[in-house]
Design a protein around this motif. Sequence first.
Motif, PDB file in Angstrom:
ATOM      1  N   THR A 120       7.315  31.692  20.970  1.00  0.00           N
ATOM      2  CA  THR A 120       7.899  32.970  21.370  1.00  0.00           C
ATOM      3  C   THR A 120       9.106  33.243  20.484  1.00  0.00           C
ATOM      4  O   THR A 120       9.640  32.341  19.815  1.00  0.00           O
ATOM      5  N   SER A 179      12.848  37.956  24.330  1.00  0.00           N
ATOM      6  CA  SER A 179      12.969  36.540  24.691  1.00  0.00           C
ATOM      7  C   SER A 179      11.629  35.921  25.060  1.00  0.00           C
ATOM      8  O   SER A 179      11.447  34.702  24.988  1.00  0.00           O
ATOM      9  N   THR A 180      10.660  36.764  25.443  1.00  0.00           N
ATOM     10  CA  THR A 180       9.337  36.240  25.822  1.00  0.00           C
ATOM     11  C   THR A 180       8.218  36.723  24.904  1.00  0.00           C
ATOM     12  O   THR A 180       7.056  36.369  25.129  1.00  0.00           O
ATOM     13  N   GLU A 181       8.528  37.519  23.883  1.00  0.00           N
ATOM     14  CA  GLU A 181       7.485  38.018  22.978  1.00  0.00           C
ATOM     15  C   GLU A 181       6.820  36.849  22.258  1.00  0.00           C
ATOM     16  O   GLU A 181       7.459  36.097  21.505  1.00  0.00           O
ATOM     17  N   GLY A 182       5.517  36.673  22.481  1.00  0.00           N
ATOM     18  CA  GLY A 182       4.797  35.556  21.893  1.00  0.00           C
ATOM     19  C   GLY A 182       4.061  35.944  20.619  1.00  0.00           C
ATOM     20  O   GLY A 182       3.802  37.124  20.361  1.00  0.00           O
ATOM     21  N   ALA A 221      11.973  33.530  21.226  1.00  0.00           N
ATOM     22  CA  ALA A 221      13.141  32.748  21.615  1.00  0.00           C
ATOM     23  C   ALA A 221      13.384  31.577  20.664  1.00  0.00           C
ATOM     24  O   ALA A 221      14.486  31.005  20.644  1.00  0.00           O
ATOM     25  N   ASP A 233      10.730  42.856  25.708  1.00  0.00           N
ATOM     26  CA  ASP A 233      11.498  41.673  26.056  1.00  0.00           C
ATOM     27  C   ASP A 233      11.303  40.645  24.943  1.00  0.00           C
ATOM     28  O   ASP A 233      10.305  39.923  24.908  1.00  0.00           O
ATOM     29  N   HIS A 278      17.233  34.020  20.806  1.00  0.00           N
ATOM     30  CA  HIS A 278      16.889  35.448  20.873  1.00  0.00           C
ATOM     31  C   HIS A 278      17.150  36.020  19.489  1.00  0.00           C
ATOM     32  O   HIS A 278      18.198  35.742  18.888  1.00  0.00           O
TER      33      HIS A 278
END
Length: 270
Positions: free
Chosen positions: A201, A184-187, A203, A182, A208
């Motif tokens: 993240t 959009s939330t990959e930190g 994002a 994911d 994205h």
Amino acid sequence: MSVDRPQAWDVESVAAELLACEDEVRDRSPFTDDWRELDVATGYRIQDRTLEQRLARGETLVGMKLGLTSRAKQRRMGVDTPFVAWLTDAMVLPAGDPVPQGRLIHPRIEPEIVFVMGRRLQGPGVTVAQAMASVDQVLGGAEIIDSRYRDFAFTAGDVIADNASSGAFVTGPIALSPCNIDLSTEGVLVEVDGAVVDSATAAAVQGHPAEALALAANELASRGRAIEAGWIVLTGGITDAVVARPGSTVWTHFATLGSIYLSGGGEATS
């Protein structure tokens, strides 16, 4: 102190000067100080000319990169879309190698999401869904940006001409299918000399990273080009870049995509 070479600039002479600055590891003032006509479109003509010269001297085109993917940075530069630029095999830094201080002027490091393309992606009109469907693998990466301009000071036309501050890049240890992450939330955490200095993240990259990929495909279409299968695409800095000082240590820790270590290396020799 470096000395600029005053002259009446054009596409050919700026391309030659930028490559000379890179080869000689020297900086200079922005060309727009003397050549106000160096706008975004002219910058891309210069960028394409420097690519032709890179290929002529034996480099291989391996992909592309995006710059200025942060909307806040775009507003500061007065533009409304990221910049795109070229990657060649000469910019690949093998994992474990130090920052090549001897061939860079003032390197900085930023974490990025990296796509390896499975299919050709051609605009115009590419959507985010189409962009992601063309991706084979997703990796973490660290780009070592550099600039041929003194103090990283430039206009949009200047930086596009300078291949969006290209320097070197390294990819991380984990490659995943895009359906297994994911984004959009990959930190990511950025650690310098043992202290965490930044986090964000993915994002942060246009909402994205696939949005940046679609924008890149559509931009290239306006120049009669496409993103090719097998290419590496660096989607832009997730956090602000950190200075890669000689002797320093920099880690980029991705939540899912693993960690990348970069040694600042020794003192530059030039």
